[in-house]
Design an enzyme around this catalytic site. Structure first.
Site: not given
Length: 241
Positions: A131, A185, A188, A237
């Site tokens: 990254d 997904c 949701c 977070c």
């Protein structure tokens, strides 16, 4: 023909601690390139101006390694057990940072892995990133079947969740492509609703509102509108995960 194949590569990668391995043809990224340009045009990258650079390399990896045939995506699980304190006087640090800088850890493992591969086949060429280079690592990870792109914009694996680092290797060898994973997904939206600063639309992250961005890469004052919205997070977070 090289004696390196998928099975050999996967075995060696897992010996280095990469529990997820996938292969994809080194094709131009489309429509991912268009999504990136739209994201940048909307200024959703906030102060990460480096994202505006090397756009052609991000979407065409042959500009990085002209001989590239395959993009290999690797995933390394970083989840650690443990609960956060509810004490408002104690800050929370994202799980990925509970240890040595992951770049240093994975760079070393990649160097060892690539060295072993080159010993097996001296014609093996490779460029690798964790990254920090102009590659769309999540886009390639999805193409390589490591998981699907969740609505929180992280790659989700059915067994690991999205708790894994991604490394990317460009190589001049042909490997058998992996099977892409369906998007599970569905309807949701728990990650979207859980974000306390409203940083998420479906499959789109607004870095200007993201706690991880605001507490790590942001070099400016945190906007007053987010006062009391950080839930104790001081470095990164994990809420949307």
């Amino acid at each position: 023909m090289s004696i390196l194949n998928n099975d050999v590569f996967v075995r060696l990668a897992r010996e280095e601690g990469f529990n997820l391995v996938g292969f994809s043809p080194a094709e131009k990224l489309h429509p991912e390139a268009e999504y990136l340009r739209e994201w940048l045009e909307r200024n959703l990258h906030s102060g990460m101006t480096y994202m505006e650079k090397n756009l052609s390399k991000r979407t065409s990896v042959d500009e990085i390694l002209p001989s590239v045939k395959t993009v290999i995506s690797l995933g390394m699980n970083y989840y650690k057990e443990g609960n956060f304190s509810d004490d408002p006087r104690r800050g929370k640090i994202s799980r990925y940072a509970w240890g040595k800088d992951y770049h240093l850890v994975i760079w070393k493992k990649l160097d060892d892995l690539l060295g072993k591969l080159h010993e097996i086949d001296p014609l093996f060429e490779a460029v690798s990133y964790v990254d920090t280079g102009p590659v769309m690592d999540k886009a390639w990870a999805v193409r390589a079947g490591l998981g699907w792109l969740g609505k929180h914009t992280n790659v989700i694996n059915k067994e690991t969740g999205s708790w894994f680092f991604i490394a990317t290797i460009l190589t001049n060898l042909n490997f058998t492509p992996s099977v892409k994973v369906d998007d599970f997904c569905g309807d949701c939206r728990e990650c979207l609703d859980a974000c306390p600063t409203g940083a998420l639309e479906e499959y789109i992250l607004d870095s200007n509102r993201c706690i991880s961005y605001l507490t790590i890469e942001n070099k400016e004052e945190i906007p007053e509108e987010f006062k009391d919205n950080f839930k104790g997070w001081i470095f990164g977070c994990d809420i949307c995960q």
